[in-house]
Write an enzyme that holds these catalytic residues in place. Structure first.
Site, PDB file in Angstrom:
ATOM      1  N   LYS A 104       5.719   9.320   3.378  1.00 26.72           N
ATOM      2  CA  LYS A 104       4.393   8.740   3.615  1.00 26.72           C
ATOM      3  C   LYS A 104       4.133   8.559   5.105  1.00 26.72           C
ATOM      4  O   LYS A 104       5.035   8.258   5.862  1.00 26.72           O
ATOM      5  CB  LYS A 104       4.284   7.377   2.922  1.00 26.72           C
ATOM      6  CG  LYS A 104       2.891   6.759   3.023  1.00 26.72           C
ATOM      7  CD  LYS A 104       2.854   5.372   2.416  1.00 26.72           C
ATOM      8  CE  LYS A 104       1.439   4.783   2.572  1.00 26.72           C
ATOM      9  NZ  LYS A 104       1.423   3.339   2.478  1.00 26.72           N
ATOM     10  N   HIS A 128      -1.540   4.305   6.807  1.00 28.57           N
ATOM     11  CA  HIS A 128      -1.146   2.982   6.303  1.00 28.57           C
ATOM     12  C   HIS A 128      -2.305   1.989   6.350  1.00 28.57           C
ATOM     13  O   HIS A 128      -2.123   0.827   6.723  1.00 28.57           O
ATOM     14  CB  HIS A 128       0.047   2.443   7.092  1.00 28.57           C
ATOM     15  CG  HIS A 128       1.199   3.392   7.162  1.00 28.57           C
ATOM     16  ND1 HIS A 128       1.890   3.806   6.039  1.00 28.57           N
ATOM     17  CD2 HIS A 128       1.774   4.046   8.210  1.00 28.57           C
ATOM     18  CE1 HIS A 128       2.847   4.655   6.399  1.00 28.57           C
ATOM     19  NE2 HIS A 128       2.790   4.821   7.694  1.00 28.57           N
ATOM     20  N   ARG A 170     -11.777   3.386  -1.901  1.00 24.73           N
ATOM     21  CA  ARG A 170     -12.441   2.229  -2.504  1.00 24.73           C
ATOM     22  C   ARG A 170     -13.390   2.626  -3.642  1.00 24.73           C
ATOM     23  O   ARG A 170     -13.687   1.807  -4.509  1.00 24.73           O
ATOM     24  CB  ARG A 170     -13.256   1.470  -1.440  1.00 24.73           C
ATOM     25  CG  ARG A 170     -12.448   0.911  -0.279  1.00 24.73           C
ATOM     26  CD  ARG A 170     -11.548  -0.223  -0.715  1.00 24.73           C
ATOM     27  NE  ARG A 170     -10.817  -0.795   0.408  1.00 24.73           N
ATOM     28  CZ  ARG A 170      -9.651  -0.365   0.836  1.00 24.73           C
ATOM     29  NH1 ARG A 170      -9.068   0.671   0.231  1.00 24.73           N
ATOM     30  NH2 ARG A 170      -9.038  -0.938   1.855  1.00 24.73           N
ATOM     31  N   GLY A 189      -4.766   1.653  -2.654  1.00 24.38           N
ATOM     32  CA  GLY A 189      -3.929   0.679  -1.966  1.00 24.38           C
ATOM     33  C   GLY A 189      -4.267  -0.785  -2.097  1.00 24.38           C
ATOM     34  O   GLY A 189      -3.392  -1.604  -2.361  1.00 24.38           O
TER      35      GLY A 189
END
Length: 245
Positions: A104, A128, A170, A189
């Protein structure tokens, strides 16, 4: 791993981990706790978190707070040692781990291609959540560039490499854009955490249902019957707009 500098957190002295809040993974780990001659602890931290009150209790000598601060500090040392990791560490993992290996934080073509050379099974194109390096490029731009690589696309087509996308997902349109650029799946996330806070397990399920519903609606409005009409289609599905100030 190193925690990024976040000016707004530093100005507010907001570091829950330092008070032992948010380190329950560590305190419930029998191996970690055994280092200090302690049994694992399964607990729920006080909510809402009040950093000023924690500081007051610590300075007053409150035993429970001082213990929490101690373990918070030790867990931060464990998770954020500041040790530099390089490709040789990845080589060691590949040689000693037979399961899937996913890397990642990939943000450029060279690293994506190098990850292939080291035998990873998948990459997560991610910055991130934009919380590590101030001024990092949007991950969606990184994904576009990475998926122009013939090596990456070839490995993906052969089933040798899985390309995942993370950072900023989102809505349904967010997912559609990532898939159109070549990602095979996305990581949701933060929204699920919001649902968890509000409604527990049911809240998480509802957030996922809403997100999938929004994706379904977006596909329909875009004239697509399924994700097969979108995945990897790039310019045929989306258009990049460069905003010039």
């Amino acid at each position: 791993m190193t925690i990024g500098w976040r000016p707004h957190d530093l100005e507010r002295a907001y570091m829950p981990f330092g008070h032992g809040v948010g380190i329950q993974v560590g305190r419930s780990d029998p191996v970690f706790m055994a280092r200090y001659g302690r049994e694992p602890v399964h607990e729920r931290p006080d909510f809402p978190y009040d950093s000023e009150e924690k500081d007051r209790l610590f300075l007053a000598g409150d035993e429970k707070t001082r213990e929490a601060v101690f373990f918070g500090t030790e867990w931060l040392k464990e998770c954020n040692s500041g040790l530099y990791r390089d490709w040789e560490d990845l080589k060691f993992l590949r040689e000693n781990w037979q399961g899937p290996l996913v890397l990642k934080g990939i943000q450029n073509v060279l690293d994506a291609e190098k990850a292939l050379e080291y035998g990873v099974d998948g990459i997560v194109v991610s910055n991130h959540g934009g919380r590590q390096v101030d001024g990092a490029i949007p991950s969606i731009y990184a994904l576009e560039n990475i998926m122009k690589s013939a090596k990456v696309k070839g490995a993906q087509a052969s089933g040798k490499l899985t390309v995942l996308f993370d950072s900023g997902i989102r809505t349904g349109p967010d997912i559609l854009k990532a898939l159109a650029l070549g990602a095979q799946a996305v990581l949701l996330g933060r929204p699920w955490v919001y649902g968890l806070i509000v409604g527990g397990e049911a809240g998480v399920e509802q957030v996922i249902r809403h997100t999938l519903g929004d994706l379904d609606t977006t596909l329909g409005l875009a004239g697509c019957k399924s994700l097969n009409d979108v995945q990897g289609k790039g310019d045929a599905v989306i258009t990049k707009l460069d905003f010039i100030p």
